[in-house]
Design a protein around this motif. Structure first.
Motif, PDB file in Angstrom:
ATOM      1  N   LYS A  12       9.252  11.517   3.125  1.00 18.26           N
ATOM      2  CA  LYS A  12       8.588  11.962   1.901  1.00 18.26           C
ATOM      3  C   LYS A  12       9.157  13.315   1.474  1.00 18.26           C
ATOM      4  O   LYS A  12       9.024  14.317   2.186  1.00 18.26           O
ATOM      5  CB  LYS A  12       7.083  12.130   2.133  1.00 18.26           C
ATOM      6  CG  LYS A  12       6.427  10.879   2.678  1.00 18.26           C
ATOM      7  CD  LYS A  12       5.083  10.633   2.041  1.00 18.26           C
ATOM      8  CE  LYS A  12       4.429   9.404   2.636  1.00 18.26           C
ATOM      9  NZ  LYS A  12       4.830   8.156   1.992  1.00 18.26           N
ATOM     10  N   LYS A  68       1.467   5.411 -11.185  1.00 18.25           N
ATOM     11  CA  LYS A  68       0.374   6.383 -11.035  1.00 18.25           C
ATOM     12  C   LYS A  68      -0.528   6.393 -12.263  1.00 18.25           C
ATOM     13  O   LYS A  68      -0.080   6.066 -13.367  1.00 18.25           O
ATOM     14  CB  LYS A  68       0.950   7.780 -10.844  1.00 18.25           C
ATOM     15  CG  LYS A  68       1.512   7.981  -9.461  1.00 18.25           C
ATOM     16  CD  LYS A  68       1.902   9.438  -9.236  1.00 18.25           C
ATOM     17  CE  LYS A  68       2.605   9.568  -7.887  1.00 18.25           C
ATOM     18  NZ  LYS A  68       3.514  10.700  -7.835  1.00 18.25           N
ATOM     19  N   GLU A 122      11.481  -1.191  -0.529  1.00 13.38           N
ATOM     20  CA  GLU A 122      10.308  -0.546  -1.122  1.00 13.38           C
ATOM     21  C   GLU A 122      10.561   0.951  -1.312  1.00 13.38           C
ATOM     22  O   GLU A 122      10.116   1.570  -2.257  1.00 13.38           O
ATOM     23  CB  GLU A 122       9.059  -0.663  -0.225  1.00 13.38           C
ATOM     24  CG  GLU A 122       8.486  -2.035  -0.091  1.00 13.38           C
ATOM     25  CD  GLU A 122       8.995  -2.716   1.158  1.00 13.38           C
ATOM     26  OE1 GLU A 122      10.216  -2.661   1.401  1.00 13.38           O
ATOM     27  OE2 GLU A 122       8.173  -3.311   1.878  1.00 13.38           O
ATOM     28  N   ARG A 123      11.274   1.503  -0.327  1.00 14.06           N
ATOM     29  CA  ARG A 123      11.505   2.939  -0.344  1.00 14.06           C
ATOM     30  C   ARG A 123      12.377   3.386  -1.519  1.00 14.06           C
ATOM     31  O   ARG A 123      12.351   4.562  -1.890  1.00 14.06           O
ATOM     32  CB  ARG A 123      12.102   3.382   0.985  1.00 14.06           C
ATOM     33  CG  ARG A 123      11.140   3.110   2.163  1.00 14.06           C
ATOM     34  CD  ARG A 123      11.738   3.535   3.494  1.00 14.06           C
ATOM     35  NE  ARG A 123      12.506   4.737   3.356  1.00 14.06           N
ATOM     36  CZ  ARG A 123      11.994   5.947   3.198  1.00 14.06           C
ATOM     37  NH1 ARG A 123      10.693   6.110   3.241  1.00 14.06           N
ATOM     38  NH2 ARG A 123      12.780   6.984   3.041  1.00 14.06           N
ATOM     39  N   MET A 182       9.786   4.430  -3.935  1.00 12.09           N
ATOM     40  CA  MET A 182       8.761   5.400  -3.541  1.00 12.09           C
ATOM     41  C   MET A 182       9.141   6.818  -3.956  1.00 12.09           C
ATOM     42  O   MET A 182       8.288   7.692  -4.029  1.00 12.09           O
ATOM     43  CB  MET A 182       8.507   5.337  -2.031  1.00 12.09           C
ATOM     44  CG  MET A 182       7.757   4.089  -1.592  1.00 12.09           C
ATOM     45  SD  MET A 182       6.221   3.817  -2.528  1.00 12.09           S
ATOM     46  CE  MET A 182       5.298   5.317  -2.097  1.00 12.09           C
ATOM     47  N   ASP A 187       3.200   4.998  -7.691  1.00 16.64           N
ATOM     48  CA  ASP A 187       2.125   5.285  -6.746  1.00 16.64           C
ATOM     49  C   ASP A 187       2.316   4.477  -5.458  1.00 16.64           C
ATOM     50  O   ASP A 187       2.333   5.023  -4.361  1.00 16.64           O
ATOM     51  CB  ASP A 187       0.788   4.912  -7.406  1.00 16.64           C
ATOM     52  CG  ASP A 187      -0.399   5.336  -6.568  1.00 16.64           C
ATOM     53  OD1 ASP A 187      -0.212   6.189  -5.690  1.00 16.64           O
ATOM     54  OD2 ASP A 187      -1.503   4.803  -6.787  1.00 16.64           O
ATOM     55  N   ARG A 188       2.465   3.178  -5.597  1.00 13.96           N
ATOM     56  CA  ARG A 188       2.601   2.310  -4.448  1.00 13.96           C
ATOM     57  C   ARG A 188       3.563   1.166  -4.760  1.00 13.96           C
ATOM     58  O   ARG A 188       3.723   0.793  -5.913  1.00 13.96           O
ATOM     59  CB  ARG A 188       1.249   1.667  -4.087  1.00 13.96           C
ATOM     60  CG  ARG A 188       0.371   2.590  -3.265  1.00 13.96           C
ATOM     61  CD  ARG A 188      -1.073   2.322  -3.511  1.00 13.96           C
ATOM     62  NE  ARG A 188      -1.841   3.471  -3.064  1.00 13.96           N
ATOM     63  CZ  ARG A 188      -2.550   3.480  -1.933  1.00 13.96           C
ATOM     64  NH1 ARG A 188      -2.620   2.407  -1.176  1.00 13.96           N
ATOM     65  NH2 ARG A 188      -3.197   4.562  -1.572  1.00 13.96           N
ATOM     66  N   MET A 204       4.643  -2.816  -3.160  1.00  8.46           N
ATOM     67  CA  MET A 204       4.345  -3.855  -2.175  1.00  8.46           C
ATOM     68  C   MET A 204       5.324  -5.001  -2.348  1.00  8.46           C
ATOM     69  O   MET A 204       5.549  -5.487  -3.442  1.00  8.46           O
ATOM     70  CB  MET A 204       2.919  -4.377  -2.351  1.00  8.46           C
ATOM     71  CG  MET A 204       2.588  -5.531  -1.415  1.00  8.46           C
ATOM     72  SD  MET A 204       0.822  -6.024  -1.441  1.00  8.46           S
ATOM     73  CE  MET A 204       0.622  -6.506  -3.142  1.00  8.46           C
ATOM     74  N   MET A 249      -3.343  -5.439  -1.501  1.00 12.00           N
ATOM     75  CA  MET A 249      -2.961  -4.025  -1.439  1.00 12.00           C
ATOM     76  C   MET A 249      -4.005  -3.179  -2.146  1.00 12.00           C
ATOM     77  O   MET A 249      -4.418  -3.459  -3.262  1.00 12.00           O
ATOM     78  CB  MET A 249      -1.605  -3.815  -2.121  1.00 12.00           C
ATOM     79  CG  MET A 249      -1.207  -2.340  -2.193  1.00 12.00           C
ATOM     80  SD  MET A 249       0.511  -2.067  -2.786  1.00 12.00           S
ATOM     81  CE  MET A 249       0.404  -2.758  -4.415  1.00 12.00           C
ATOM     82  N   VAL A 305      -5.187  -0.028  -4.159  1.00 14.86           N
ATOM     83  CA  VAL A 305      -4.555   0.838  -5.142  1.00 14.86           C
ATOM     84  C   VAL A 305      -5.291   2.181  -5.169  1.00 14.86           C
ATOM     85  O   VAL A 305      -4.704   3.221  -5.390  1.00 14.86           O
ATOM     86  CB  VAL A 305      -4.556   0.180  -6.541  1.00 14.86           C
ATOM     87  CG1 VAL A 305      -3.984   1.108  -7.582  1.00 14.86           C
ATOM     88  CG2 VAL A 305      -3.770  -1.117  -6.492  1.00 14.86           C
ATOM     89  N   GLU A 344      -7.749   4.889  -2.947  1.00 22.62           N
ATOM     90  CA  GLU A 344      -8.102   5.239  -1.580  1.00 22.62           C
ATOM     91  C   GLU A 344      -9.518   4.768  -1.284  1.00 22.62           C
ATOM     92  O   GLU A 344     -10.368   4.771  -2.171  1.00 22.62           O
ATOM     93  CB  GLU A 344      -8.035   6.762  -1.388  1.00 22.62           C
ATOM     94  CG  GLU A 344      -6.689   7.360  -1.747  1.00 22.62           C
ATOM     95  CD  GLU A 344      -5.557   6.743  -0.956  1.00 22.62           C
ATOM     96  OE1 GLU A 344      -5.841   6.093   0.064  1.00 22.62           O
ATOM     97  OE2 GLU A 344      -4.397   6.879  -1.372  1.00 22.62           O
TER      98      GLU A 344
END
Lengths: 338, 338, 338, 338
Positions: A277, B6, B50-51, B54, B60-61, B63, C63, C65, C67
């Protein structure tokens, strides 16, 4: 090594065990407790494995008393080793920062980054030409062409280079092109043939810790390189595999203090691969220096969002410059400079 | 692949992302929630990581929706693969047991063990000639001479052999001597150059799981071999590294069910390396067969207490014979035979 | 939450799923890909568990999204929380160091240590009266008498105290004696009844991370406390369990950056329990502050070699004083003071 | 216990150490090697902790020779313990299967499931009334009302019950309602006050292994219960936390053989929580019995897709019945019956 025999082991079996150990050249200190007999082996036990004895019917427990590594051990070499990477000293008073992109992409990219990191104080240029990727379908690096781009960018900025060697058949190329520091990646930390091969070279080696390697196993891998004659080994902590998912790996900064006590080899930290990160890199680099590391290796990219690999953990030259200022502030507190 | 943007990502940024993905050849399903926008990528995502996403400022995420492996995936190859090892079928109705010493020591030793395990029902003879050892000072195997001894013992007993290849430069020797099944050890599971090299051969490969490899990474390593053309891959679970100290590693038997669902490749289990304890081998072998494994690989030694390596986990031919009887009883319950 | 349906899910099943989710009060964003249908849930998903859907026949992947924590989340509370421990502010500009012996032993011991650590700059006195010990035969702490000794030493030196609560039936005693900060130990991090019980108090809580707790689970435990009304929670990283044996646990300093991003709660670090080694404490404390921690908790003993517990990781008042000087030097670099 | 002193320890320091150990009641076997002195402690070392000595300036290494547990140790109690749960014997020739829903939901649900599992051969009814949930917002169980429903369903089907106790303040209720077997969950395995509390009861206890507990720590927790007088402890392996993500936890079946060697207590296996996947339960249950477990605990639900918790790992009564048939076939191979 100490061997604890099981309760009620027949005296004859103990005598046989003592005899067999003496035949292998060890002196034996025998200590008879109220229930158990303990045998202490005196002599060079580095070729022994605790597990060699655990299979014995009458053996209860085995404990090593001396470390299994010798050349990598501080006990046999009390002063810190300083590794010279084409003039850059790693392990001395001056901290060393190695920076550059995860993978070499284009001439502009690598030249641009090299110039920027040099300006901010990096001492060695990193860049991947041969990339170990989990998927065979992912970009595997530019190969030899990548090495040429890396070297050209490095020379223009008067920097030595570090790059990963994945296979012994590329050693000729690495030597010919005069790669200054050869990196052995985490996945190859126990590729013993590769370790022996770089152990026969006269080029310094950066040995990354395997993802699930104990510190002792890591030092044993350094020992493989050193046992072939090459004592110029720099260790690099890059995170270990744990259950935690908030980071790519778990950076083990206590490894720094442990290595410093167990070994005389220099140790640097790679906060990029450890955390995965970008926004964690600066704070982990600061922590690493505060913990006593000899330097940092980190990924810098001019356009992380479009990097061909590991963009998530690459910082921009601007962030790198900010990080270097912070490291420069911490250095004197730990008796170092940058 | 699904990309969750996001909260409050500017519409312009979402359009840029969609455009950039479309330029890479994907169709995009955009779904706008009350707070977040979700992008679904339609197309072949196997080359994506996926990375890679990221690192993007507005992501944000991420999958994965499709597995990153294709040739190893059951989705693309629903029937079980049966690997033919010089006439011995691995992955079919008949269970396959591979047995023999950790390391080949002497002609008598390997011939004696070969005869015994054959008699008890082993189908393939195992034996290490090139040994990956943690310490450079430990016995490293007899090398080519070991291969010759192994082959001679195998031929006398009409058994194919399996033995470990540690380095690509020995491939010529392995081919010349006609090694029936080439083992890639746990420490080399992500030695990608070695995987590619055996992927170009016409010899079956036994791929051991790396000590800290997830099942997905393991299948990706199989994919490396298969992507070069060699589809004859047998997987071998041999324990993973955990915090537990009562065993050498933690045998992950649930990997059998997981692999069977995710992949069409056969999977066998090595209870010797997994547990590191001779007295656990039989019960773990029985459990492995009950759990659905296609076979067992285990270490058998005529004199475990004096074995040159791994004596602690080697069983005697007598124990092996007992174990085989037990496995033969369990086989029909899981629809197999032995 | 995003639910990916399996390939070839009948349209009827998708409609049933959508209906069932709508009945539970969620709005559904449905996205139809070339092979799979993806459902996005809009609404408060904090009471949902991904695993609730994983059992569904037609569900492929799920998944989160958002928290699963709310009160502990920075998204709902952007500013840093500052916890007031009887006048000592934890989480503000000033770093807070909590120091004292592992267990309270004698009046002289605790008074002596309290005086020393106060002099060196500690802000809170720690000391164990109720001790969680792996063995029922080990010293279990002085109990209430220990609390009295701790409080007497603290008052003489004008320090608040922190001490561990192991069981809800001692809450009355803790309140009556006016313990300033209640510690919930690592082993009780998921003792949910105890968390709820301290959640109903008006006393700040120090919540240690469980030995194998993910950061998300840790924040969920904080959420348990907060959901009962007590928002004064301080987190304490103290090492996680991994395969490494050179240290007692593996200190996860990247948890600091992760927590700071995910939550608004203050976080301190305990380098004593994390490493289990006295000679690592100073360097790890320095690293923790450099990484952005809000403070340190560490074990100080006047005679570590004869401490009744954890002597191996306790430092002397002299070493503590040296460490404090170092922390004071690092503080301004991270915008703090001590 | 064996204490290895550092090289060059002054003779005086060794004498002081010997004296201090003798003062604590131990006899000392002193063994002088060429470089190091080794002290063997003779006497009851169960109250000692290796770590108590690791802090000593001149101590290099410490090794336990005797296990730290006594009442739980097979060394002191060679025969297998058989625990009587209201007439059902756990640990004898007959295998014991405990089945039922994760959580008790409605009278119909629990009565229906009880009837089904009884018919298929389950010997004990399980069901959660007090549920430890990661989130405070998840369903926490029906509480006392749930206990009543469970008991009513059990009585109608002539089955004893097992259910989890999360907090000592509910012990009165558990006793009053005559819960046959009290479960201590994984998260409370080191909630020592709770262990002591159930140790004072005359009701059998099912002790689940903590998520990151070593087998030794698990036996020490059994020792806590037994040291208070309650020797009726059944151990339950339910998976440990590792890096692997394909399963919820990693089921450690080698724990069965290890526990059987180290202890005389019965051990059962919970394949539901271990894998978190319904389709793995049968194969893992079969493996557990093949490995020597004394029984199985598993989650059965009439409508897993709509279960209030853990539906993903619950099997239907039909699947349960199929599994029971398979276990019945394996039983005689391991000398058991079902």
């Amino acid at each position: 090594m100490i061997i604890v025999m099981k309760e009620n082991t027949p005296a004859l079996e103990i005598e046989r065990m003592v005899k067999s150990l003496e035949d292998r050249g060890f002196q034996i200190d025998k200590s008879t407790g109220s229930r158990k007999v303990v045998l202490g082996l005196v002599g060079d036990t580095s070729a022994l494995d605790e597990r060699d004895f655990m299979g014995h019917e009458w053996v209860d427990r085995v404990m090593r008393v001396q470390e299994p590594y010798k050349r990598a051990s501080r006990a046999f070499h009390p002063e810190d080793t300083i590794v010279d990477v084409s003039g850059v000293k790693v392990g001395g008073k001056k901290l060393v920062v190695m920076a550059g992109p995860c993978s070499i992409e284009t001439p502009d990219q690598i030249h641009g980054i090299a110039k920027e990191v040099k300006k901010s104080g990096a001492a060695i240029l990193r860049g991947g030409a041969f990339k170990p990727r989990t998927s065979p379908y992912s970009f595997q690096g530019l190969g030899e062409k990548g090495l040429d781009l890396l070297l050209s960018a490095a020379r223009d900025n008067d920097l030595p280079v570090v790059t990963e060697l994945m296979s012994a058949d590329k050693i000729g190329t690495f030597l010919e092109k005069k790669i200054d520091l050869i990196q052995i990646g985490a996945r190859n930390m126990q590729n013993f043939d590769l370790l022996k091969a770089v152990g026969r070279l006269n080029v310094p080696v950066l040995l990354k810790r395997g993802m699930s390697a104990t510190i002792e196993e890591w030092l044993m891998s350094a020992e493989y390189i050193m046992s072939e004659g090459n004592h110029n080994v720099i260790l690099c902590e890059r995170g270990i595999r744990t259950f935690e998912k908030a980071t790519r790996n778990t950076l083990d900064l206590s490894a720094i203090a442990a290595v410093k006590r167990m070994s005389h080899l220099p140790i640097i930290v790679d906060p990029s691969h450890a955390t995965g990160k970008r926004w964690m890199v600066e704070s982990m680099a600061m922590a690493a220096i505060a913990a006593g590391a000899d330097g940092i290796m980190c990924e810098v990219h001019n356009d992380p969002e479009n990097a061909w690999c590991d963009g998530a953990e690459s910082i921009t030259p601007e962030t790198f410059d900010h990080m270097m200022k912070k490291l420069r502030e911490i250095a004197p507190i730990v008796g170092r400079e940058l």
